[in-house]
Motif scaffolding. Structure first.
Motif, PDB file in Angstrom:
ATOM      1  N   ALA A 242     -52.951  21.696  29.856  1.00 21.81           N
ATOM      2  CA  ALA A 242     -54.061  20.766  29.623  1.00 21.81           C
ATOM      3  C   ALA A 242     -54.587  20.229  30.949  1.00 21.81           C
ATOM      4  O   ALA A 242     -55.807  20.191  31.186  1.00 21.81           O
ATOM      5  N   VAL A 260     -51.951  15.295  39.775  1.00 20.80           N
ATOM      6  CA  VAL A 260     -50.630  14.834  40.219  1.00 20.80           C
ATOM      7  C   VAL A 260     -49.610  15.282  39.186  1.00 20.80           C
ATOM      8  O   VAL A 260     -49.835  15.125  37.979  1.00 20.80           O
ATOM      9  N   GLY A 264     -43.878  20.762  39.405  1.00 24.93           N
ATOM     10  CA  GLY A 264     -44.866  21.676  39.973  1.00 24.93           C
ATOM     11  C   GLY A 264     -45.900  21.995  38.917  1.00 24.93           C
ATOM     12  O   GLY A 264     -46.348  21.097  38.209  1.00 24.93           O
ATOM     13  N   GLN A 268     -44.484  22.515  30.188  1.00 22.08           N
ATOM     14  CA  GLN A 268     -43.618  23.221  29.234  1.00 22.08           C
ATOM     15  C   GLN A 268     -43.945  24.709  29.166  1.00 22.08           C
ATOM     16  O   GLN A 268     -43.079  25.530  28.903  1.00 22.08           O
ATOM     17  N   ILE A 275     -46.181  34.314  26.400  1.00 20.09           N
ATOM     18  CA  ILE A 275     -47.111  33.679  25.468  1.00 20.09           C
ATOM     19  C   ILE A 275     -48.000  34.783  24.926  1.00 20.09           C
ATOM     20  O   ILE A 275     -48.727  35.427  25.681  1.00 20.09           O
ATOM     21  N   LYS A 310     -44.307  11.350  40.858  1.00 21.38           N
ATOM     22  CA  LYS A 310     -44.367  10.776  39.514  1.00 21.38           C
ATOM     23  C   LYS A 310     -45.444   9.697  39.510  1.00 21.38           C
ATOM     24  O   LYS A 310     -45.521   8.893  40.451  1.00 21.38           O
ATOM     25  N   TYR A 344     -37.944  17.741  26.427  1.00 17.99           N
ATOM     26  CA  TYR A 344     -37.018  18.083  25.343  1.00 17.99           C
ATOM     27  C   TYR A 344     -36.088  16.959  24.920  1.00 17.99           C
ATOM     28  O   TYR A 344     -35.636  16.178  25.735  1.00 17.99           O
ATOM     29  N   GLY A 523     -53.801  17.335  25.219  1.00 20.15           N
ATOM     30  CA  GLY A 523     -52.625  18.197  25.086  1.00 20.15           C
ATOM     31  C   GLY A 523     -51.534  17.561  24.244  1.00 20.15           C
ATOM     32  O   GLY A 523     -51.773  16.699  23.394  1.00 20.15           O
ATOM     33  N   ALA A 534     -53.382  27.046  23.898  1.00 15.98           N
ATOM     34  CA  ALA A 534     -54.843  27.144  23.757  1.00 15.98           C
ATOM     35  C   ALA A 534     -55.450  25.789  23.409  1.00 15.98           C
ATOM     36  O   ALA A 534     -56.518  25.422  23.920  1.00 15.98           O
TER      37      ALA A 534
HETATM   38  C1  FAD Z   1     -40.149  27.453  25.528  1.00 11.74           C
HETATM   39  C2  FAD Z   1     -41.544  27.187  25.049  1.00 11.74           C
HETATM   40  C3  FAD Z   1     -42.324  28.237  24.580  1.00 11.74           C
HETATM   41  C4  FAD Z   1     -43.637  27.994  24.152  1.00 11.74           C
HETATM   42  N1  FAD Z   1     -44.386  29.057  23.723  1.00 11.74           N
HETATM   43  C5  FAD Z   1     -45.666  28.857  23.362  1.00 11.74           C
HETATM   44  C6  FAD Z   1     -46.481  29.969  22.964  1.00 11.74           C
HETATM   45  O1  FAD Z   1     -46.046  31.107  22.932  1.00 11.74           O
HETATM   46  N2  FAD Z   1     -47.768  29.713  22.606  1.00 11.74           N
HETATM   47  C7  FAD Z   1     -48.294  28.450  22.619  1.00 11.74           C
HETATM   48  O2  FAD Z   1     -49.473  28.306  22.314  1.00 11.74           O
HETATM   49  N3  FAD Z   1     -47.542  27.379  22.984  1.00 11.74           N
HETATM   50  C8  FAD Z   1     -46.245  27.550  23.355  1.00 11.74           C
HETATM   51  N4  FAD Z   1     -45.476  26.479  23.722  1.00 11.74           N
HETATM   52  C9  FAD Z   1     -46.060  25.121  23.668  1.00 11.74           C
HETATM   53  C10 FAD Z   1     -46.919  24.849  24.926  1.00 11.74           C
HETATM   54  O3  FAD Z   1     -46.180  25.206  26.094  1.00 11.74           O
HETATM   55  C11 FAD Z   1     -47.339  23.389  24.975  1.00 11.74           C
HETATM   56  O4  FAD Z   1     -48.081  23.102  23.818  1.00 11.74           O
HETATM   57  C12 FAD Z   1     -48.205  23.134  26.213  1.00 11.74           C
HETATM   58  O5  FAD Z   1     -47.479  23.409  27.397  1.00 11.74           O
HETATM   59  C13 FAD Z   1     -48.685  21.669  26.251  1.00 11.74           C
HETATM   60  O6  FAD Z   1     -49.413  21.505  27.439  1.00 11.74           O
HETATM   61  P1  FAD Z   1     -49.640  20.079  28.102  1.00 11.74           P
HETATM   62  O7  FAD Z   1     -50.398  20.351  29.359  1.00 11.74           O
HETATM   63  O8  FAD Z   1     -50.194  19.161  27.113  1.00 11.74           O
HETATM   64  O9  FAD Z   1     -48.194  19.484  28.454  1.00 11.74           O
HETATM   65  P2  FAD Z   1     -46.978  20.054  29.290  1.00 11.74           P
HETATM   66  O10 FAD Z   1     -47.010  21.535  29.325  1.00 11.74           O
HETATM   67  O11 FAD Z   1     -45.776  19.396  28.719  1.00 11.74           O
HETATM   68  O12 FAD Z   1     -47.228  19.521  30.780  1.00 11.74           O
HETATM   69  C14 FAD Z   1     -47.098  18.153  31.089  1.00 11.74           C
HETATM   70  C15 FAD Z   1     -46.959  17.988  32.598  1.00 11.74           C
HETATM   71  O13 FAD Z   1     -47.048  16.599  32.904  1.00 11.74           O
HETATM   72  C16 FAD Z   1     -46.115  16.260  33.920  1.00 11.74           C
HETATM   73  N5  FAD Z   1     -45.813  14.819  33.824  1.00 11.74           N
HETATM   74  C17 FAD Z   1     -45.302  14.148  32.767  1.00 11.74           C
HETATM   75  N6  FAD Z   1     -45.197  12.833  33.048  1.00 11.74           N
HETATM   76  C18 FAD Z   1     -45.659  12.666  34.311  1.00 11.74           C
HETATM   77  C19 FAD Z   1     -45.803  11.531  35.191  1.00 11.74           C
HETATM   78  N7  FAD Z   1     -45.469  10.280  34.805  1.00 11.74           N
HETATM   79  N8  FAD Z   1     -46.263  11.745  36.446  1.00 11.74           N
HETATM   80  C20 FAD Z   1     -46.626  12.982  36.870  1.00 11.74           C
HETATM   81  N9  FAD Z   1     -46.508  14.091  36.075  1.00 11.74           N
HETATM   82  C21 FAD Z   1     -46.046  13.924  34.824  1.00 11.74           C
HETATM   83  C22 FAD Z   1     -44.906  17.151  33.605  1.00 11.74           C
HETATM   84  O14 FAD Z   1     -44.134  17.351  34.774  1.00 11.74           O
HETATM   85  C23 FAD Z   1     -45.600  18.448  33.133  1.00 11.74           C
HETATM   86  O15 FAD Z   1     -45.793  19.357  34.186  1.00 11.74           O
HETATM   87  C24 FAD Z   1     -44.157  26.679  24.165  1.00 11.74           C
HETATM   88  C25 FAD Z   1     -43.367  25.618  24.631  1.00 11.74           C
HETATM   89  C26 FAD Z   1     -42.070  25.866  25.071  1.00 11.74           C
HETATM   90  C27 FAD Z   1     -41.254  24.735  25.597  1.00 11.74           C
END
Ligand code: FAD
Length: 563
Positions: A242, A260, A264, A268, A275, A310, A344, A523, A534
């Motif tokens: 996201a 930020v 890295g 997740q 994927i 952080k 997790y 996200g 997606a």
């Molecule tokens: C093992 C696994 C397999 C998956 N397989 C699929 C798949 O095949 N297809 C699919 O569509 N989805 C899959 N997913 C789900 C998908 O990965 C998540 O829905 C997606 O990553 C969510 O994206 P996001 O950017 O919202 O959050 P995240 O990916 O959780 O990223 C959040 C980021 O924010 C950072 N952060 C958090 N708090 C702070 C803070 N206070 N300061 C600075 N940084 C911070 C974290 O370090 C992290 O990098 C899978 C998930 C896992 C765990």
């Protein structure tokens, strides 16, 4: 060292000649080319190569061999050559036929093939070469022989050596680990001649670091940790799908954008080995690779990044939102996008948590980095969602036996139908329904687990690794109270807030806006999110559009006030 082998087998003589010509022409300097006309010859050759200790990088097989699907032959390749990529050769005319499409889908689902490619039709056939190069890149990544591989040498798999592997994983950097007293470790130590304390980290540039800090490692890996500026149009917290998407759209649309992340890139998604449901990647893409590409795209558009930082606070100062950082002075933005995902849930068993902290056989999240080290081991996956199914399938390619431990009474309760089918079709995966992990431990590394079936007695089993995929929880305790959250801690946005008494403005909140005007949430952190890459990517892009709308409404407001 002998050259790795590219082996092709096809019963169609003309096709085999064409394939051999293309392969020799492009790859003979670096790979040994072997082209054979029948499956038995190819099986015998693969056995001989394995006995000789040689490496196979790629096996290509015709879609039909001796009356059987070529995928069956390819499905046996990994028994002897666990890292070999496997491509099914089809004719150009077959492309688009539903029966062929279904056969490819099934063979990929059963992990018999990695992908398909079209037999070359002229020389040079760049489409054929693009497919072969992609296979070879995947092989190089899996074997950790790509040009940018970082080597870590440590005294044990656990402790600081594990943390360093985690950091490099989160920077999406290919890396290997070896013990100092292994033949490979001794060779590397001789080469660098460095006698500083372990663990040592050797970069492809030749730079050697002795037990670097996470920030030093991130900088050496090319990841910035300093925001290089204080005032931005848009500050994005989180570099998962996201956040990276918001960065691409924000920077490409001319906003001074800072991302930020406390780690890295990839969030997740970086834990996902493959994927397969993200648009535009028919052969699937690892979360790492997707994050790398998105990071590069955002960076080229001009987004700035600060890793290993952080975000600890958010507050408003006039027109700007002040973002507090753990290791640098605060930065500010006219708008902020929270893309902080979720982490997790813990299992809550003390001995296992202690092993998890040391990376000693208990792992939260997917096995993307650890899977190759599980060869011939008995491993366990806890969880009943799609991520657990994917993890089990990936592990099954290496491990002797994979056991999925799930509390529900059926896998279908939490896993997509296509994954349930795959899991059931793989012989070395066992599913234990209505079962929980209730204990376990080990001296240096996980050795055993205690499982209990609902209503039954406990049982102790030998276990080399445990992958925990038991749901995620949001880390939102640090946010100011005006950013409203549901009872589980997920952030409320948009219409959910319109009637909230705390909403301070006359205008309604924008659809992804939080209770703090100018701060958006996207996200997995958002209440009601879809938990898909997606969806996260889509919301990241939508939020940037809403940021533009916000700036337009602010400009209109200040023009009205000064009129
Ligand atoms: C093992 C696994 C397999 C998956 N397989 C699929 C798949 O095949 N297809 C699919 O569509 N989805 C899959 N997913 C789900 C998908 O990965 C998540 O829905 C997606 O990553 C969510 O994206 P996001 O950017 O919202 O959050 P995240 O990916 O959780 O990223 C959040 C980021 O924010 C950072 N952060 C958090 N708090 C702070 C803070 N206070 N300061 C600075 N940084 C911070 C974290 O370090 C992290 O990098 C899978 C998930 C896992 C765990």
């Amino acid at each position: 060292m002998s050259r790795p082998v590219l082996l092709a087998v096809d019963e169609n003589e003309k096709s085999l000649r064409d394939i051999e010509g293309e392969l020799r022409d492009r790859y003979e300097r670096s790979y040994r080319i072997v082209c054979l006309g029948s499956a038995p010859e190819a099986e015998a050759e693969l056995a001989r190569i394995a006995d000789a200790g040689e490496e196979v990088a790629l096996v290509l097989a015709g879609d039909s061999l001796a009356g059987a699907p070529g995928s069956e032959f390819l499905g046996r390749v990994r028994k002897r050559h666990p890292h070999a990529q496997r491509g099914l050769l089809i004719d150009y005319e077959s492309w688009g036929a539903s029966s062929i499409g279904e056969a490819i889908f099934a063979a990929m689902a059963l992990r018999q093939i990695d992908y398909y490619l079209i037999r070359p039709v002229r020389s040079p056939d760049e489409l054929f070469h693009q497919a072969v190069s992609t296979f070879l890149l995947e092989w190089a990544h899996a074997k950790r022989v790509s040009a940018h591989t970082v080597h870590i040498i440590g005294e044990s798999w656990t402790g600081r050596a594990y943390e360093l592997r985690e950091v490099l994983g989160r920077c999406a950097l290919p890396h290997t680990f070896c013990l100092a007293d292994s033949p490979e470790g001794r060779k590397l130590l001789d080469e660098v001649g460095d006698e500083r304390p372990l663990p040592l980290v050797i970069f492809p540039t030749g730079d050697v670091f002795a037990n670097p800090t996470n920030a030093e490692l991130t900088i050496a890996a090319g990841g910035p940790v300093d925001p290089e500026g204080r005032d931005f149009d848009l500050v994005i917290v989180g570099a998962g799908p996201a956040g990276l998407s918001a960065a691409v759209y924000g920077a490409s649309e001319g906003l001074r954008t800072l991302v930020v992340d406390e780690g890295g890139i990839g969030g997740q998604a970086a834990l996902s080995s493959l994927i397969r449901n993200y648009l535009g990647f028919p052969r699937g893409i690892s979360g790492h690779r997707l994050a790398e590409e998105a990071y590069e795209q955002a960076w080229v558009f001009g987004a700035r990044f600060a890793f290993m930082q952080k975000v600890t606070s958010l507050s408003r100062d006039g027109e700007r939102i002040v973002v507090g950082l753990s290791d640098f002075p605060a930065v500010s933005g006219r708008a902020v996008i929270l893309a902080i995902g979720a982490s997790y849930r813990q299992l809550g068993i003390e001995d296992l948590e202690a092993l998890a902290l040391r990376g000693a056989g208990v792992f939260y999240g997917g096995p993307a980095t650890e899977a190759p080290a599980m060869a011939d081991r008995d491993v366990f996956v806890v969880g009943g969602a799609n991520s657990a199914g994917q993890a089990a399938l990936h592990l099954a390619e290496y491990a002797r036996q994979v056991t999925i431990v799930v509390r529900a009474d059926s896998l279908a309760a939490g896993m997509s139908h296509y994954l349930v089918q795959q899991v059931e079709a793989v012989p070395n995966i066992e599913v234990r329904l209505q079962t929980e992990v209730v204990g376990g431990g080990g001296e240096e590394w996980l050795e055993r687990l205690q499982l209990r079936e609902h209503g039954g007695a406990g049982e102790e089993v030998d276990a080399h690794a445990l992958f925990l995929m038991i749901g995620a929880r949001p880390n939102t305790d640090w946010l100011p109270g005006e950013i409203l959250r549901d009872e589980r801690g997920f952030i409320r946005t948009g219409v959910e807030l319109a009637d909230a008494p705390a909403w301070p403005l006359e205008r309604n909140p924008f659809s992804l806006e939080t209770g703090m005007p100018g701060v958006f949430a996207v996200g997995d952190i958002r209440e009601g999110s879809m938990n898909r890459v997606a969806a996260a990517v889509g919301e990241g892009s939508i939020a940037v559009r809403l940021v533009h709308d916000l700036f337009t409404s602010e400009r209109a407001g200040s023009a009205a006030r000064s009129a």
